[in-house]
Design an enzyme around this catalytic site. Structure first.
Site, PDB file in Angstrom:
ATOM      1  N   LYS A   1       0.789  -1.228   0.036  1.00  0.00           N
ATOM      2  CA  LYS A   1       0.068  -0.039   0.049  1.00  0.00           C
ATOM      3  C   LYS A   1       1.057   1.109   0.096  1.00  0.00           C
ATOM      4  CE  LYS A   1      -4.408   0.900   2.207  1.00  0.00           C
ATOM      5  NZ  LYS A   1      -5.298   0.914   3.250  1.00  0.00           N
TER       6      LYS A   1
HETATM    7  C1  E4P Z   1      -8.410   1.261   3.383  1.00  0.00           C
HETATM    8  O1  E4P Z   1      -7.638   0.859   2.677  1.00  0.00           O
HETATM    9  C2  E4P Z   1      -8.220   2.498   4.353  1.00  0.00           C
HETATM   10  O2  E4P Z   1      -7.188   2.558   5.024  1.00  0.00           O
HETATM   11  C3  E4P Z   1      -9.536   2.795   5.276  1.00  0.00           C
HETATM   12  O3  E4P Z   1     -10.694   2.166   4.494  1.00  0.00           O
HETATM   13  C4  E4P Z   1      -9.470   4.005   5.890  1.00  0.00           C
HETATM   14  O4  E4P Z   1     -10.835   4.199   6.504  1.00  0.00           O
HETATM   15  P1  E4P Z   1     -11.380   5.388   7.385  1.00  0.00           P
HETATM   16  O5  E4P Z   1     -11.364   6.624   6.702  1.00  0.00           O
HETATM   17  O6  E4P Z   1     -12.330   4.747   8.290  1.00  0.00           O
HETATM   18  O7  E4P Z   1      -9.910   5.558   8.237  1.00  0.00           O
END
Ligand code: E4P
Length: 216
Positions: A83
């Site tokens: 990521k």
């Molecule tokens: C997923 O890849 C993200 O890191 C995650 O969905 C972020 O979510 P949030 O906005 O609830 O922190």
């Protein structure tokens, strides 16, 4: 649309995996920090529970650091996906990693233009943050839809992961917008099961069954 689980909590992942509905896992530094465990150990454990793509995020902010972290993280298991944040340095790293056949998930996507850049650099996945866009009065689902339309229109193979999902309606909207995947927190996956008429129906069937001869 496929469903990933958005958590680093191993018990949640095991439970959701037992339902047979999730095909991948996404984590981020915030989710990992909540577990208060060694990062690499958690990632390795998750990779053993779910055989699909497991996103593990780099924390370097420059391209060289991201590439170095990515090369180390992919040694943990064959299903690790790196990521990478949506920055110029991040996109440079995606381009390098693509040439090494290392899969990437470009995170913190808030516009279709950002998604297009990530796809052109060779990202395997892009993650538009639906909930965080909605939080500031934008339409997160529209970004998912615009991105999918562009990728479909130009034959781009990059898959869209609707992320930052806040409620079951977001999952439905992501599916309707044509998202390839939605990554969903455990609590929201649980809510997707629920309907008051299902509970009421079970209650009624069980009550009526009591009157059936030989039911006891
Ligand atoms: C997923 O890849 C993200 O890191 C995650 O969905 C972020 O979510 P949030 O906005 O609830 O922190």
């Amino acid at each position: 649309m496929e469903l990933f689980i958005d958590t680093a909590h191993v018990e949640e992942i095991k439970e959701a995996a037992s339902w047979g509905v999730i095909s991948g896992v996404t984590t981020n530094p915030t989710l990992i920090a909540k577990e208060k465990r060694d990062f690499k150990e958690v990632v390795k454990e998750i990779c053993c529970i779910v055989s699909g793509p497991i996103s593990a995020e780099v924390i370097s902010t420059n391209c060289d650091g991201m590439v170095k972290e990515a090369r180390e993280l992919v040694q943990l298991a064959p299903n690790v996906v790196i990521k990478i944040p949506m920055t110029m340095e991040g996109i440079k790293a995606v381009h390098i990693l693509k040439q090494e056949n290392i899969r990437t998930n470009v995170t913190l996507i808030f516009s279709a233009n950002q998604a297009l850049l990530a796809a052109r650099a060779g990202a395997t996945y892009v993650s538009p943050f639906v909930g965080r866009l909605d939080d500031i009065g934008y339409d997160g689902t529209q970004v998912v839809k615009d991105t999918k339309d562009i990728f479909n229109g130009y034959g781009l193979a990059t898959q869209v992961i609707a992320a930052s999902i806040r409620h079951p309606q977001h999952v439905l909207q992501a599916a309707q917008a044509g998202s390839d995947i939605a990554t969903v927190p455990y609590g929201i996956l649980c809510k997707m099961f629920k309907h008051p008429l299902t509970d009421k129906g079970i209650e009624r069937f069980l009550k009526d069954w009591e009157g059936v001869e030989g039911s006891r």
